[in-house]
Every structure is written in structure tokens, then in C-alpha cells.
Write a protein that holds these residues in place. Structure first.
Motif, short mmCIF file in Angstrom:
data_model
loop_
_atom_site.label_atom_id
_atom_site.label_comp_id
_atom_site.label_asym_id
_atom_site.label_seq_id
_atom_site.Cartn_x
_atom_site.Cartn_y
_atom_site.Cartn_z
N THR A 63 0.81 -1.22 0.00
CA THR A 63 0.00 0.00 0.00
C THR A 63 0.84 1.27 0.00
OG1 THR A 63 -1.82 -1.14 1.09
CG2 THR A 63 -1.81 1.25 1.24
N ASP A 64 1.82 1.35 0.89
CA ASP A 64 2.62 2.57 0.99
C ASP A 64 3.44 2.81 -0.27
OD1 ASP A 64 1.61 3.05 3.51
OD2 ASP A 64 3.36 2.26 4.57
N ALA A 67 1.24 4.03 -3.02
CA ALA A 67 0.87 5.44 -2.79
C ALA A 67 2.02 6.39 -3.13
CB ALA A 67 0.44 5.64 -1.34
N GLN A 68 3.25 5.93 -2.91
CA GLN A 68 4.43 6.74 -3.22
C GLN A 68 4.83 6.68 -4.69
OE1 GLN A 68 7.36 5.07 -0.60
NE2 GLN A 68 6.22 5.66 1.24
#
Length: 174
Positions: A63-64, A67-68
Motif C-alpha cells: 500500500t505505501d 501510494a508513493q
């Protein structure tokens, strides 16, 4: 969830650089995606899997990084995937039979998207006596038909599931 020892081993073989663009074919739950993204702090991992269930699981796991913008997941076969126009420094897969099962048109896509001087790492579980050499021979033949040559062979017989990886490069450096 802890990464399997064989996928951790494969990430070490792929060993992308800090700014590399990596294409993982058949990403499954996204475990190898996570390991590769951790090594490409300023690069990007694009992961393809034909199963929406798998790319959803990979999305949750990463997820992170998604998102990045360091990870992009694509639900598609490799042949139908929109991979953009920026070439990849490394293309990898683990246990994706398409790379050693004729007619293997996936190699045509790899040839098209690989950057000059790029590498391909085809890793697989060694599931029985002679499997290592049979798969290696098939990969060499099918990739060779598209201008790739074997650069190195890596073996990990000490894992709970013995594994091997064939590293290839384009015959004329890209």
C-alpha cells in the motif's frame, strides 16, 4: 508476514539498483514486489499478474509503496499489459512457466520493454531430479530465439524448496 526464504533469495539475485525500473511478471501476493521495492528507493517496480485476486493482495501488501508511486500493479497477462514506454532495467519472474513453455511469446514482450544493457532473471523452484536442467535448457532455447543469452546460473539447494535462477542479457546489449 515474513517473506519466504526462496523469494528473499531471488530478490538478492535480482539485486536491483537504487534507481532501477523492475518488471515482475506473475507477482502473486506481492512478496517479491515488496522485497524489490525496498531495494529501489528511487526506482519503480511494475508488477503484472493475470489474477485480480493476486494483484489485490499485492496492493494490500504494498500500500505505501503504491501510494508513493514506487510500485505499480497491473492486472493482465504480460502480453496484454500496458507497461508504458519507459524501458525496464530488470525483468524478473518466479515460477512463471510461460518463460519455458513453447511458444513463449512473453519473450517478445520482454525483448521490447528491456532497456539496453538490461537483465532478465527467470527463477524457479526445482521440483525434482533433472528439473533444473530441463527448465534451463528450455529457457535458453526460447529466450535465445529472441536474441537473449545466458549470463549466469544461480542455485539455492539449501532452501526448503531448492530453487534456481537463470540470468540472461540481450545478445547485442539491449
Amino acid at each position: 508476514m515474513r517473506a519466504s526464504e526462496r523469494l528473499a533469495w531471488a530478490a538478492g539475485i535480482v539485486a536491483p539498483g537504487d534507481t532501477d525500473r523492475v518488471l515482475e511478471v506473475g507477482c502473486g501476493h506481492g512478496v517479491l514486489v515488496s522485497l524489490l521495492a525496498a531495494r529501489t528507493a528511487r526506482g519503480q517496480v511494475v508488477a503484472v499478474d493475470r489474477s485480480a485476486t493476486m494483484t489485490t493482495a499485492a496492493q494490500r501488501r504494498n500500500t505505501d509503496a503504491v501510494a508513493q508511486g514506487r510500485v505499480r500493479l497491473v492486472t493482465s497477462t504480460l502480453l496484454g499489459a500496458d507497461l508504458g514506454t519507459t524501458p525496464f532495467d530488470v525483468v524478473t519472474s518466479f515460477d512463471v512457466r510461460a518463460f519455458w513453455t513453447p511458444p513463449a511469446p512473453e519473450w517478445d514482450v520482454v525483448r521490447r520493454v528491456l532497456a539496453p544493457g538490461g537483465r532478465v532473471v527467470v527463477a524457479f523452484s526445482v521440483m525434482g531430479p533433472g528439473a533444473d536442467e530441463r527448465i534451463r535448457t528450455a529457457v535458453r532455447r526460447l529466450a535465445g530465439e529472441r536474441g537473449f543469452t545466458e549470463h549466469a546460473v544461480h542455485r539455492a539447494g539449501d532452501l526448503s524448496t531448492p530453487s534456481a535462477a537463470i540470468e540472461l542479457r540481450a545478445g547485442h546489449d539491449g
